[in-house]
Design a protein around this motif. Structure first.
Motif, PDB file in Angstrom:
ATOM      1  N   ASN A 129       0.809  -1.222   0.000  1.00 16.09           N
ATOM      2  CA  ASN A 129       0.000   0.000   0.000  1.00 16.09           C
ATOM      3  C   ASN A 129       0.840   1.269   0.000  1.00 16.09           C
ATOM      4  O   ASN A 129       0.338   2.347  -0.328  1.00 16.09           O
ATOM      5  CB  ASN A 129      -0.924   0.010   1.227  1.00 16.09           C
ATOM      6  CG  ASN A 129      -1.975  -1.084   1.161  1.00 16.09           C
ATOM      7  OD1 ASN A 129      -2.338  -1.519   0.060  1.00 16.09           O
ATOM      8  ND2 ASN A 129      -2.462  -1.522   2.311  1.00 16.09           N
ATOM      9  N   ASP A 130       2.100   1.138   0.367  1.00 16.95           N
ATOM     10  CA  ASP A 130       2.985   2.307   0.398  1.00 16.95           C
ATOM     11  C   ASP A 130       3.767   2.500  -0.886  1.00 16.95           C
ATOM     12  O   ASP A 130       4.590   3.409  -0.989  1.00 16.95           O
ATOM     13  CB  ASP A 130       3.972   2.185   1.572  1.00 16.95           C
ATOM     14  CG  ASP A 130       3.250   2.176   2.915  1.00 16.95           C
ATOM     15  OD1 ASP A 130       2.252   2.910   3.038  1.00 16.95           O
ATOM     16  OD2 ASP A 130       3.690   1.437   3.812  1.00 16.95           O
ATOM     17  N   HIS A 174       8.937  -1.155  -3.653  1.00 14.27           N
ATOM     18  CA  HIS A 174      10.130  -1.145  -2.812  1.00 14.27           C
ATOM     19  C   HIS A 174      11.232  -1.997  -3.434  1.00 14.27           C
ATOM     20  O   HIS A 174      11.175  -3.222  -3.370  1.00 14.27           O
ATOM     21  CB  HIS A 174       9.796  -1.694  -1.417  1.00 14.27           C
ATOM     22  CG  HIS A 174       8.662  -0.995  -0.744  1.00 14.27           C
ATOM     23  ND1 HIS A 174       8.828   0.145   0.024  1.00 14.27           N
ATOM     24  CD2 HIS A 174       7.323  -1.265  -0.743  1.00 14.27           C
ATOM     25  CE1 HIS A 174       7.649   0.528   0.489  1.00 14.27           C
ATOM     26  NE2 HIS A 174       6.721  -0.305   0.031  1.00 14.27           N
TER      27      HIS A 174
END
Length: 391
Positions: free
Chosen positions: A213-214, A217
């Motif tokens: 959700n961020d 990465h």
């Protein structure tokens, strides 16, 4: 009860010292902390044999962490002159011609009252194998205490120190939350004595990317991350076919080299891959099949045939075994020389128990006979490996 013949097994020096320490302590509860593959089973059977011989106990009950181990314990006991029932049912005791029985912690949890009645009726020596597993289930410790409070003696075994952050495990002493052993035999001592093999570690870097959700990465194992990020990075690496196939190829090449030098061996060297879960295990097995041309054996905790699979591999010549929660503790496969750690469990205890699968010496091969472990370059796992190397 079957006749109890004189003890015939030869003890290692550390086992003899432990026997003397247990005799001198003269207490109901005794914890032996000995490195995996050092020979805790034989030590415990010697104590059981003596207790029955001098009539300090009328029967022996061994409690193990997994469904595979009762059969293994019963076989080892039989070789030492003790007959233990590995198929104990919750509604009956072992038959009169047995010297005792083997059960699992789960069985004890489900039938604590039954085990308590048996221990109250006949003087019972309890051997608690890998005692830290008594904390695996929410109610297991409570059931263990209820089941074996009447026992005349309780011998607990573990391969490494353990701690408790909730309810303490019964029959164990703690200091600052960490178990306190009454007798300890370390991995460095075992290597010095020629009881265990030294292990060399090979770690592998990787380039991982995952999304949540961020956002997206990207990371390597050298990238600083918080605990959640480290966990996600490790799972991502282990799940990447590009990463695991490179590691498996190197490990298989190494295993082939070892096996080439053991052409005359009845049980040639084998390799073990520890996977995260069942789906992961099948994927790794498929990669090995594509790499080697033969499908490896697979042992998974939820499959009834897994115990037979492990036994067949131990006594066979197949090069590879892939396992999930089946070959972590106590399982005896002396021909294992290569371990590929593809598990996302990063605790020191789990890591050391995994290493313990490849350190058991084979006397017929002479010395040296080192072992090798292949693993991700995860900082936590590397710290565990470095600690063992320093030891």
């Amino acid at each position: 009860m079957s006749p109890l013949w004189a003890w015939q097994g030869k003890l290692r020096a550390w086992q003899s010292r432990a026997v003397d320490a247990i005799a001198a302590a003269q207490r109901r509860d005794f914890l032996v902390m000995a490195t995996p593959a050092a020979g805790k089973t034989r030590l415990a059977l010697r104590i059981a044999h003596h207790a029955l011989s001098v009539r300090e106990a009328d029967r022996v009950v061994v409690v193990t962490p997994t469904d595979h181990l009762p059969t293994q314990w019963a076989a080892a006991a039989s070789a030492a002159g003790l007959e233990l029932d590995p198929h104990l049912a919750a509604d009956r005791w072992e038959a009169s011609d047995y010297h005792g029985a083997v059960a699992t912690y789960q069985q004890v949890c489900l039938g604590a009252a039954f085990f308590c009645r048996a221990a109250n009726t006949r003087r019972t020596l309890v051997i608690l194998d890998e005692i830290h597993h008594a904390g695996d289930g929410k109610d297991w410790g409570t059931a263990l205490k209820a089941a074996f409070e009447p026992a005349v003696a309780r011998l607990a075994l573990s391969g490494t120190p353990f701690r408790t952050d909730t309810e303490p495990i019964p029959f164990i002493r703690y200091e600052d939350g960490v178990s306190v052993a009454d007798f300890t035999y370390s991995y460095p001592e075992a290597i010095r004595d020629g009881v265990c093999r030294p292990v060399t570690f090979h770690s592998y870097e990787g380039q991982m990317t995952w999304r949540d959700n961020d956002g997206t990465h990207p990371a390597t194992f050298a990238t600083p991350l918080d605990e959640k990020g480290r966990s996600r990075r490790l799972r991502t690496a282990l799940g990447k076919a590009e990463w695991s196939s490179a590691v498996l190829q190197d490990a298989d090449t190494h295993l082939r080299q070892i096996r080439e030098t053991q052409r005359a061996a009845i049980y040639p060297a084998g390799g073990l891959v520890i996977a995260m879960d069942q789906l992961h295990a099948r994927d790794l097995a498929k990669q090995l099949w594509q790499l080697t041309g033969s499908m490896p054996a697979i042992a998974m905790s939820d499959e009834p045939s897994s115990s037979a699979t492990i036994q067949a591999f131990s006594r066979g010549t197949a090069p590879w075994l892939v396992a999930v929660k089946m070959v972590s503790e106590g399982v005896d496969i002396p021909r294992l020389r290569i371990l590929v750690y593809c598990s996302n469990v990063s605790t020191e205890m789990a890591f050391r128990q995994a290493v313990g699968r490849i350190v058991r010496m084979r006397p017929e091969l002479g010395r040296p006979q080192p072992a090798w472990m292949y693993l991700p370059k995860d900082p936590i796992l590397i710290d565990h490996a470095r600690t063992i190397e320093e030891e």
